[in-house]
Design an enzyme around this catalytic site. Structure first.
Site, PDB file in Angstrom:
ATOM      1  N   GLY A 259       0.792  -1.205  -0.019  1.00 59.02           N
ATOM      2  CA  GLY A 259      -0.054   0.051  -0.106  1.00 59.02           C
ATOM      3  C   GLY A 259       0.881   1.370   0.136  1.00 59.02           C
ATOM      4  O   GLY A 259       1.911   1.347  -0.461  1.00 59.02           O
ATOM      5  N   ARG A 262       1.689   6.483   4.095  1.00 58.31           N
ATOM      6  CA  ARG A 262       1.064   6.804   5.328  1.00 58.31           C
ATOM      7  C   ARG A 262       0.519   5.756   6.192  1.00 58.31           C
ATOM      8  O   ARG A 262       0.827   5.834   7.225  1.00 58.31           O
ATOM      9  CB  ARG A 262      -0.152   7.725   4.747  1.00 58.31           C
ATOM     10  CG  ARG A 262      -0.979   8.320   6.150  1.00 58.31           C
ATOM     11  CD  ARG A 262      -2.176   9.116   5.479  1.00 58.31           C
ATOM     12  NE  ARG A 262      -3.064   8.238   4.937  1.00 58.31           N
ATOM     13  CZ  ARG A 262      -3.854   7.535   5.391  1.00 58.31           C
ATOM     14  NH1 ARG A 262      -3.910   7.456   6.691  1.00 58.31           N
ATOM     15  NH2 ARG A 262      -4.947   6.699   4.652  1.00 58.31           N
ATOM     16  N   GLU A 281       5.696  -3.055   0.967  1.00 59.45           N
ATOM     17  CA  GLU A 281       5.535  -3.052  -0.273  1.00 59.45           C
ATOM     18  C   GLU A 281       4.871  -1.731  -0.706  1.00 59.45           C
ATOM     19  O   GLU A 281       3.650  -1.845  -0.761  1.00 59.45           O
ATOM     20  CB  GLU A 281       4.959  -4.316  -1.380  1.00 59.45           C
ATOM     21  CG  GLU A 281       5.714  -5.482  -0.919  1.00 59.45           C
ATOM     22  CD  GLU A 281       7.323  -5.722  -1.680  1.00 59.45           C
ATOM     23  OE1 GLU A 281       7.274  -4.756  -2.490  1.00 59.45           O
ATOM     24  OE2 GLU A 281       7.947  -6.330  -1.182  1.00 59.45           O
ATOM     25  N   CYS A 316       2.142   0.529  -8.607  1.00 60.29           N
ATOM     26  CA  CYS A 316       3.265   1.053  -7.888  1.00 60.29           C
ATOM     27  C   CYS A 316       4.691   1.065  -8.561  1.00 60.29           C
ATOM     28  O   CYS A 316       5.532   1.925  -8.210  1.00 60.29           O
ATOM     29  CB  CYS A 316       3.422   0.267  -6.356  1.00 60.29           C
ATOM     30  SG  CYS A 316       3.622  -1.753  -6.927  1.00 60.29           S
TER      31      CYS A 316
END
EC number: 1.2.1.3
Length: 550
Positions: A259, A262, A281, A316
């Site tokens: 994710g 934060r 990750e 990502c």
């Protein structure tokens, strides 16, 4: 129980059933989605939620999720149950591990259509993209684990030293115990099942918490895992922040999270309470440095594949921004425009091969990036949006301000800023000025530049003259560095990330030398110093009372 779902969850869920999430009144939460004269029921097995829908522009509602209560108490009971079953030795045998892996492979084969449909409901992901990026990659990882499991489980024999003679030594892999996998919404099947494959191969009990922002995939995973896998040791817990919080309050032997940064900080803080190791990750701003000596058409096609054909930029490892020289930028932009039209047609918003933005929240975030001062006038291609369909056309921008949010934050969408430099080598400083990315890409025929890029650019992984494909090579570790993540997986690395490598020394009762025991004498010291320096001749001399200098 009535569970209060996050706004993002509800918006995604409405869109999955064909209702526009863009007009939700987010000022009131929780809210009721209502319609004069009746309601509707989401009968799809992947999305077990009762909803009422409306024709009006302003909506308010409560969504009742048909799910059982899951508090901290239930989470503790779940972990205790799984730990008890793990401690029984159930998951440690080769037979259990291989049977569960084979069941995953069978699940993928038998439910491919259901998986594809769930990915389309959550993200409008094209069928071929769903197959290539998620289904086939997951199946490939599973088949590799099935093929190599005996080799991975076998103890590794290592050399011993003269000080332990006679002896032998091995590295023995053992499962960590009960592990938690928290996955992401952008590749909800792949990013859920691939780490679970590693956890099972290593012999762990595992809890999967799929993302609530991809509700169709989440519901399907819960259904399929209960149908195909051993529920005494492998479980899926659905839900949002309350469920995740309840899980994080428990003691785990490892937490694997995919994710954003934060939430990763929250995960690390929770893990620190029990000194639980983590794999994170994450992502970052993945650059593509494009030299002027490239095959322009091929480079453009591969950049598009790693940006817009990769979940519409919601990846990502997707290309976040491009760096090229001022003299070459116009040629690159023209090539990108040409290939974009070839891929998605003249009106990309109508293309069935372009995924949508996951929900209204992320759509608004991307829209605000485009409308920021000093950014909108930098658009050289695209910029069209359709809020009702949550789609943004492939958009190229040239030399947006460095201080803009587009250059300071991970974009995670179909916006591609191109930054120009005088010399291609100046691009290295641009990359180094930002946190270390999960991936970095270079397009060049210059071998010296290629060598310099690999040596000087710190990133989770690198692909030369292409994008994203390094993640498909199972013998390469996949993971971040610095702010893009901690730890790695894929292939054997998945097995190792969920294993503890235990060092074991074997000795017999023979060869018990007095040298190691008191009383300590000068002679013993001479012999031991000679042995530890691997000087056998000096050790023999010392044993008989001579120094090597006498």
């Amino acid at each position: 129980m009535t569970k209060l779902l996050e706004i993002n969850h509800i918006q995604t869920l409405c869109f999955a059933k064909g209702f526009s999430p863009a007009r939700l009144n987010v000022a009131t939460s929780p809210f009721r989605i209502s319609r004069r004269g009746g309601g509707g029921y989401c009968s799809n097995a992947c999305i077990p939620y009762r909803l009422k829908f409306t024709c009006y522009a302003t909506l308010s509602a409560v969504v009742k999720e048909q799910a059982s209560d899951f508090s901290g108490k239930e989470a503790a009971l779940l972990v205790d149950e799984l730990r008890s079953n793990f401690n029984s030795g159930r998951t440690k045998s080769y037979e259990w591990r291989i049977s569960q892996l084979q069941n995953i492979a069978r699940m993928i084969d038998e439910k491919e259509k259901c998986i594809t449909e769930a990915l389309y409901q959550d993200l409008s992901k094209p069928e071929l993209e769903a197959f290539l990026a998620e289904i086939s990659n997951t199946k490939s990882s599973c088949m590799l684990a099935i093929k190599e499991l005996k080799n991975w489980m076998a103890p590794e024999t290592v050399k011993t030293s003269v000080t332990t003679f006679p002896s032998s030594a091995q590295i023995v892999s053992e499962p960590l115990g009960v592990v938690l996998v928290i996955s992401a919404w952008n590749f909800p099947f792949l990013l859920s099942v691939e780490p679970v494959i590693g956890a099972i191969a290593a012999g762990n009990a595992v809890v999967l918490k799929p993302s609530e922002i991809a509700p169709a995939a989440s519901s399907l995973l819960a259904k399929l895992f209960s149908e195909y896998l051993d529920n005494t040791t492998i479980r899926v817990i659905e839900g949002g922040v309350p469920e995740t919080t309840a899980l994080l309050d428990q003691k785990w032997d490892k937490i694997f999270f995919t994710g954003g940064a934060r939430v990763a900080r929250i995960i690390m803080a929770a893990a620190a309470r029990n000194l639980t190791p983590v794999v994170l990750e994450l992502g970052g701003k993945c650059p593509a440095l494009v030299d002027s000596d490239v095959n322009l058409q091929v480079a453009a096609r591969r950049i598009i594949a790693g940006k817009w054909a990769c979940n519409s930029g919601q990846a990502c490892i997707g290309v976040d921004y491009v760096i090229t020289t001022k003299d070459f930028a116009s040629k690159l932009i023209d090539a990108l425009k040409t290939e974009l039209e070839t891929f998605f047609g003249q009106n990309a918003l109508e293309s069935k091969d372009l995924s949508r933005i996951v929900n209204s929240f992320h759509f608004k975030r991307l829209e605000s990036m485009l409308k920021e001062n000093g950014v909108a006038n930098k658009i050289v291609h695209g910029g069209r949006i359709t809020e009702d369909k949550l789609k943004i056309s492939p958009t190229i921008l040239l030399d947006v301000p460095e201080a803009s949010s587009m250059m300071q934050e991970e974009i995670f969408g179909p916006l591609l800023p191109i930054i120009t430099v005088q010399k291609i080598e100046d691009g290295f400083q641009v990359i180094r000025s930002k946190p270390k990315p999960l991936a970095a890409y270079l397009f060049t025929n210059n071998k010296e530049l290629e060598k310099q890029f690999v040596q000087d650019v710190s990133a989770g992984g690198i692909t030369i003259n292409d994008t994203v494909l390094h993640v498909t090579v199972k013998d390469l570790p996949f993971g971040g560095v610095g702010e893009s993540g901690i730890g790695a997986y894929h292939g054997k690395f998945s097995y190792e990330t969920f294993s503890h490598k235990k060092g074991v020394l074997y000795r017999s009762f023979s060869g018990d030398a007095d040298l190691r025991y008191p009383p300590y004498t000068p002679k013993k010291k001479m012999v031991l110093k000679a042995l530890l320096s691997s000087n056998i001749f000096a050790a023999i001399l010392a044993f008989f009372g001579f120094s090597k200098d006498s």
